[in-house]
Design an enzyme around this catalytic site. Structure first.
Site, mmCIF file in Angstrom:
data_model
loop_
_atom_site.group_PDB
_atom_site.id
_atom_site.type_symbol
_atom_site.label_atom_id
_atom_site.label_comp_id
_atom_site.label_asym_id
_atom_site.label_seq_id
_atom_site.Cartn_x
_atom_site.Cartn_y
_atom_site.Cartn_z
ATOM 1 C CG LEU A 1 -10.285 11.422 -52.224
ATOM 2 C CD1 LEU A 1 -9.064 11.058 -51.401
ATOM 3 C CD2 LEU A 1 -11.325 10.306 -52.156
ATOM 4 N NE ARG B 1 -5.749 4.820 -51.452
ATOM 5 C CZ ARG B 1 -7.064 4.817 -51.284
ATOM 6 N NH1 ARG B 1 -7.577 4.762 -50.065
ATOM 7 N NH2 ARG B 1 -7.875 4.879 -52.325
ATOM 8 C CD GLN C 1 -5.533 4.621 -46.855
ATOM 9 O OE1 GLN C 1 -6.587 4.881 -47.404
ATOM 10 N NE2 GLN C 1 -4.921 3.440 -46.980
ATOM 11 N NE ARG D 1 -9.724 2.170 -47.153
ATOM 12 C CZ ARG D 1 -9.860 2.810 -48.317
ATOM 13 N NH1 ARG D 1 -9.932 2.122 -49.451
ATOM 14 N NH2 ARG D 1 -9.899 4.138 -48.354
ATOM 15 C CG HIS E 1 -9.354 8.755 -47.748
ATOM 16 N ND1 HIS E 1 -10.478 9.463 -48.147
ATOM 17 C CD2 HIS E 1 -9.411 7.559 -48.409
ATOM 18 C CE1 HIS E 1 -11.170 8.734 -49.011
ATOM 19 N NE2 HIS E 1 -10.552 7.573 -49.172
ATOM 20 C CD GLU F 1 -4.828 4.365 -55.065
ATOM 21 O OE1 GLU F 1 -4.127 3.387 -55.373
ATOM 22 O OE2 GLU F 1 -5.316 4.534 -53.925
ATOM 23 C CG PHE G 1 -7.104 1.720 -57.484
ATOM 24 C CD1 PHE G 1 -7.493 2.452 -58.583
ATOM 25 C CD2 PHE G 1 -7.568 2.121 -56.237
ATOM 26 C CE1 PHE G 1 -8.330 3.557 -58.469
ATOM 27 C CE2 PHE G 1 -8.400 3.219 -56.094
ATOM 28 C CZ PHE G 1 -8.786 3.946 -57.212
ATOM 29 C CG HIS H 1 -6.143 9.298 -50.549
ATOM 30 N ND1 HIS H 1 -5.526 9.849 -51.651
ATOM 31 C CD2 HIS H 1 -6.986 8.346 -51.026
ATOM 32 C CE1 HIS H 1 -5.972 9.249 -52.743
ATOM 33 N NE2 HIS H 1 -6.855 8.344 -52.395
#
Length: 592
Positions: A255, A289, A239, A389, A354, A258, A125, A241
């Protein structure tokens, strides 16, 4: 004054958990296992929590596919991802305990994807040094919720569904003694008396129009804590995303996990070029991100965006069988919502709100807030993630600190005697909730749905992905003008089946949090993580040693700069200046 039971539905517990997502369920399990009589309250239905949107995996340094991984590397990645303003003690606890919490989840029945040797499989990730994301296809959050629900019910917790809590109640010593709210179905008022309360209400992405968050995410928990005297920190840190759907319009913001990039998805501009080579040539699509979101924004601004204002994400080179096996939800989502077959063509994505890194300040050891008797865990609590994050850290966050919050609240409740409630707080909240009906009778017509759109317009225009001082100040003026109109919100009819009435209290919560967010964004004159100031593009060393703390007094929001306690030398030594990138990650993006 008459006893509360004569006026409202009343319930008594040792510990009340507000919110039934992953953090709330894990906290309620820990509380019940510690011997506390525990209730968990859902704003919606059990199983409908936003946790299910964390699809790609839960981050834990098990080392099942990369044996060299360990808590120290996970700690360093988390601190670097958060650009150093994280609560380092939270990050240390988190990195050390995440693995145990995942294995515990497995013992409770969670069905993870497996390696050939039968271990929990792990995928790469963004900004993680190793393959660390334990997953169930691209439905990890759903499996986590399913497992925790089952364990929670068998742990003896009571569940109250479709209840909205609107005010924390205190005793005459300032300790939280429960919560006041109503049943969404019929509007009947309800009081939960408790020796300790845990907030697990998630974030407030609905203050923005383009968001992956569902209707529940209006910031109830953070705002209730704020009104009760709790401190909020780093509210400017939101954040975006990088990959939400951008087309069709009805799906905008939903969404795109990821995991698509973790499984090798490639971002391309309208010219067919993998543009991440220009922004992070080492990590490419598996960059952090915040970097990927900004890169897509820059491509669109330069005229190289997709037809509907995003970028193209292409996973076709992996082949249909691989995609359907590894990303079944994404295949179904695009097929049903956009009539796109992701096994055959690229699809459009763009930044979507997000997650919020800011939130209620808590003690890392037991998740206690600055208000006695009040605890918080999950997205509503701040500190772990700093300015940004990392993907997958949210699910392990709620497992680690949900457990600690439940244990902390149960211990607090055990030492506390009988609970008393200041009934004047109930009277104040009742009047606030009923005011929209009185306003309508008086001829006022401030529509809560239109009002919510105006909040979202202000945040999108003035406090979005790219920020600038003058625009932020204009946004603050507009938000304060909205704040002055809150008392005029009006709805007709009764409390029964009245979503417009529900929205009125939501607007109060949202405006309070938006004011804190904008004021904090004005104060932080630098770019760091999710906070991107076009007029202050660089990291500032001094700001890297400070959090921004928000407090609410007599309806006024105050923001102050507060120094972060120094990190122990042995932890500081774990962090270097190199971006997190591994051989496995490079292979995933075709760089090795």
């Amino acid at each position: 004054m008459a006893d509360l039971a004569d006026q409202y539905e009343v319930h008594d517990y040792d510990v009340v958990v507000i919110g039934a997502g992953g953090a709330g369920l894990r906290a309620s399990i820990a509380s019940a296992q510690a011997g506390a009589r525990t209730a968990v309250i859902c704003k919606s239905l059990l199983g409908k929590a936003h946790t299910v949107m964390a699809e790609g995996g839960v981050a834990a340094s098990l080392g099942n596919v990369d044996p060299e991984d360990g808590w120290k590397t996970h700690f360093a990645d988390t601190m670097k991802g958060g650009k150093g303003i994280n609560n380092w003690r939270m990050a240390e606890i988190f990195a050390k305990e995440a693995g145990d919490r995942v294995l515990e989840l497995e013992r409770w029945g969670a069905v993870f994807d497996r390696t050939p040797d039968g271990l929990i499989n792990q995928r790469p990730f963004g900004a993680h040094s190793y393959r660390r994301l334990c997953h169930i296809g691209d439905r990890t959050g759903l499996e986590l919720i399913r497992t925790l629900q089952d364990k929670g019910i068998h742990s003896g917790i009571d569940v109250f569904m479709e209840y909205t809590m609107t005010r924390l109640l205190k005793d005459d010593q300032g300790r939280v003694s429960g919560a006041f709210g109503y049943r969404r179905e019929d509007g009947r008022f309800v009081v939960f008396r408790a020796k300790a309360v845990i907030l697990a209400t998630g974030g407030w992405g609905k203050v923005f129009k383009v968001t992956s968050n569902s209707w529940e995410s209006t910031g109830d928990g953070a705002a209730m804590a704020f009104e009760a005297g709790a401190e909020l920190i780093d509210m400017e840190m939101v954040q975006f995303h990088p990959t939400g759907m951008v087309w069709p319009p009805g799906a905008r913001g939903i969404l795109v996990t990821e995991a698509v990039r973790g499984e090798g998805g490639r971002l391309k501009n309208s010219e067919g070029r993998r543009f991440m080579e220009d922004y992070d040539p080492d990590r490419m699509e598996l960059s952090a991100r915040d970097i990927v979101a900004r890169s897509i924004y820059k491509e669109v601004q330069a005229g190289r965006g997709s037809p509907h204002g995003g970028a193209f994400l292409d996973i076709t080179h992996r082949g249909p069988e691989y995609i359907k096996r590894k990303l079944p939800s994404m295949y179904e989502q695009f097929h049903k919502l956009a009539d796109v077959d992701i096994t055959k063509e690229a699809f459009e994505v763009g930044p979507t709100i997000h997650y919020v890194m800011g939130g209620v300040r808590v003690d890392p050891e037991n998740e206690a807030t600055t208000v006695p008797g009040l605890f918080a865990a999950g997205e509503v609590a701040s500190g772990l993630h700093g300015a940004n994050r990392l993907g997958g850290n949210s699910l392990s966050d709620l497992l680690v600190f949900g457990k600690r919050a439940g244990e902390g609240a149960a211990a607090f409740a055990k030492e506390r005697g009988e609970v008393a409630v200041d009934e004047s707080l109930v009277a104040v909240e009742k009047e606030l909730l009923l005011r929209p009906f009185a306003n309508h009778e008086a001829g006022r017509r401030e529509n809560p749905y239109v009002f919510m759109e105006q909040i979202q317009d202000v945040m999108g225009e003035h406090a979005g992905l790219a920020r600038e001082g003058a625009s932020l100040r204009q946004g603050l003026e507009k938000m304060l003008a909205l704040k002055a109109r809150l008392g005029d919100l009006a709805v007709p009819d009764s409390r029964m089946y009245n979503p417009g009435w529900h929205a009125c209290r939501d607007q109060v919560f949202m405006v309070e949090l938006c004011e804190s967010m904008i004021r904090s964004a004005i104060e932080r004159e630098e770019s760091r993580g999710g906070h991107w100031r076009l007029d202050f593009l660089e990291l500032d060393q001094d700001w890297g040693r400070h959090n921004l703390v928000s407090t609410l007094a007599d309806g006024e929001v105050h923001v102050e700069k507060r120094a972060i306690p120094p990190m122990p030398a042995e932890l500081a030594a774990l962090i270097d200046d190199k971006p997190a990138v591994s051989k496995a990650a490079l292979q995933a993006v075709g760089k090795a």
